[in-house]
Design an enzyme around this catalytic site. Structure first.
Site, PDB file in Angstrom:
ATOM      1  N   GLU A 232       0.883  -1.170   0.000  1.00 43.77           N
ATOM      2  CA  GLU A 232       0.000   0.000   0.000  1.00 43.77           C
ATOM      3  C   GLU A 232       0.909   1.205   0.000  1.00 43.77           C
ATOM      4  O   GLU A 232       1.542   1.522   1.006  1.00 43.77           O
ATOM      5  CB  GLU A 232      -0.930  -0.022   1.220  1.00 43.77           C
ATOM      6  CG  GLU A 232      -2.143   0.892   1.053  1.00 43.77           C
ATOM      7  CD  GLU A 232      -1.993   2.261   1.690  1.00 43.77           C
ATOM      8  OE1 GLU A 232      -0.952   2.916   1.467  1.00 43.77           O
ATOM      9  OE2 GLU A 232      -2.904   2.664   2.409  1.00 43.77           O
ATOM     10  N   CYS A 266      -2.074   8.941   2.944  1.00 50.21           N
ATOM     11  CA  CYS A 266      -1.973   8.492   1.557  1.00 50.21           C
ATOM     12  C   CYS A 266      -3.283   8.665   0.804  1.00 50.21           C
ATOM     13  O   CYS A 266      -3.284   8.902  -0.401  1.00 50.21           O
ATOM     14  CB  CYS A 266      -1.554   7.020   1.512  1.00 50.21           C
ATOM     15  SG  CYS A 266       0.085   6.697   2.155  1.00 50.21           S
TER      16      CYS A 266
END
Length: 461
Positions: A232, A266
């Site tokens: 990720e 993010c």
């Protein structure tokens, strides 16, 4: 080597922890290996007992755990308490649903009985960043452990106190349940020592959350050892606002997305792509909301925007802003380094940003909103996809148009008329340079299992 935590609101060192040496690393991996069979054989109910105890301990100790995040990476106090609660929720979710997620699946074939079962791989190494120390630890650990794997946590070296606290929570829960203490351990490592652990044959898989550059290095190491990995990585997440959007709701949510964790997320909206007819109206609303935010001491419950986690990260963010303005963007708010101690950065609004400018090309990790104009919905979609990243996106329009646009966006998750967030019930992850594999939900727990086909004869007919 020492792992050093610095309070980003003051710039003062608050904690130094010795990094694990070779003997400590070997002991942790040996304990995880030794615990594999007993942990697997506890079954879903026995493992759920431990995860529920973890959740209860997190909640009971929230008053001492949340301040560790505020101290080591500057998370505002109210957000830190919420993160501990969310981590507990993740543990409880997998304790309740793992058995159903991994239930055997009967598949008709020429056998008397054929099915797929989901078996643990072994020890999973979790390599995590600093920006959500407790949530990211549980996001990795809860599904991996409930699937029957053992786990080793390598947290970011800038949050050693948070990492140790996570390890202690699990140690208490394992001991109380009579489970093997090697089933999960915190392993304080420096960055240079990670490669050897990935290569160690006692590690069967890797979960990594962090930058695209770091992810590429981890992926290369794991691939060389033929070990599965979930990555990720970063994002330059688009937020598309069309002419038929609810502009007040959109502005409220975009402003919130840009300042949660001081914008250090993010999946926060970073490129705000606005259809021309409502551009000025949306920008005005967004400026008003960002200008009203309170920046300050993250320990103060009234603070809405805390500091950037490190001095080098603030310098990189300011470079992105100044380069974007130098390229022709309009600076409507913020954009100046404040005086005084700590690594604070003001909420910043950039308008008339074009796709070739720094703030549109790079991931901006801080409270900076970059607004781009789009002639129409097709141009907005093209701009949304004009990035090497593909982590998350959001769309503001009617629900029907939003869902239609979502099908054309290259991103692992899309929020229509809402904030992009992670949820234990729903899968999360990216495409392109934002990574591969999924975490959370029913998809996340299947990443680190052996999907084993079983064929039982004799053949029919």
């Amino acid at each position: 080597m020492m792992l050093t935590a610095t309070d980003p609101s003051t710039g003062q060192v608050v904690r130094e922890v010795p990094a694990a040496g070779p003997a400590e690393v070997d002991a942790a991996l040996a304990a995880a290996e030794a615990a594999r069979a007993a942990w697997r054989d506890r079954g879903f109910d026995g493992r759920a007992e431990v995860l529920r105890a973890v959740a209860a301990d997190l909640r009971a100790r929230s008053g001492e755990l949340a301040p560790l995040m505020t101290q080591e990476m500057g998370k505002p106090a109210t957000e830190a308490v919420g993160e501990v609660e969310k981590a507990a929720w993740c543990a409880e979710h997998y304790a309740e649903h793992a058995a159903a997620y991994l239930a055997p699946q009967d598949i008709a074939s020429d056998a008397t009985h054929s099915y797929v079962q989901h078996l643990p791989l072994g020890t999973v190494l979790g390599i995590l960043p600093w920006n959500a120390p407790f949530w990211l630890a549980l996001r990795f650990a809860a599904p991996a452990l409930m699937a029957g794997n053992t786990g080793v946590l390598k947290h970011d070296p800038h949050v050693p106190g948070c990492a140790a606290a996570v390890g202690e929570v699990f140690a208490r829960a394992l001991a109380a349940a009579g489970a093997p203490d090697g089933a999960f351990a915190n392993l304080p490592l420096g960055t240079a020592d990670v490669a050897a652990v990935i290569r160690d044959p006692r590690v069967q898989a890797v979960s990594f959350t962090g930058s695209s550059r770091g992810g590429a290095a981890v992926a290369s190491l794991a691939a060389a050892e033929i070990k599965p990995a979930v990555l990720e990585l970063g994002g330059s997440d688009p937020c598309v606002v069309l002419a038929d959007a609810d502009l007040d709701a959109a502005a409220d949510t975009i402003a919130l997305s840009r300042i949660i964790n001081a914008g250090q997320s993010c999946i926060a909206a970073k490129r705000v792509i606005v259809e021309e007819p409502v551009h000025d109206a949306l920008v005005g609303r967004l400026r008003d909301r960002l200008a009203a935010l309170r920046v300050g001491d993250p320990r103060d419950p009234a603070t809405q925007v805390g500091p950037i986690a490190r001095e080098d990260l603030r310098a990189a963010l300011h470079r992105q802003v100044t380069e974007t303005v130098a390229s022709g963007a309009r600076l409507l708010l913020g954009g100046e380094l404040p005086d005084g101690p700590g690594w604070f950065y003001p909420p910043t609004l950039l308008d008339d940003v074009t796709p070739d400018m720094t703030a549109a090309c790079e991931e901006t990790f801080g409270p900076v909103a970059a607004v781009l104009r789009a002639e129409d919905a097709d141009a907005a979609l093209a701009a949304a996809n004009a990035t090497e990243y593909g982590l998350a996106a959001s769309v503001w329009s009617t629900p029907e148009r939003g869902e239609e646009l979502a099908r054309g966006i290259a991103a692992g998750q899309v929020a229509v008329n809402g904030i992009v967030k992670t949820d234990p019930r729903l899968p999360s992850g990216g495409v392109k340079r934002s990574g591969y594999g999924r975490e959370l939900g029913p998809h996340g727990i299947t990443e680190f299992v052996n999907v084993q086909q079983v064929w039982v004869g004799p053949r029919r007919g």
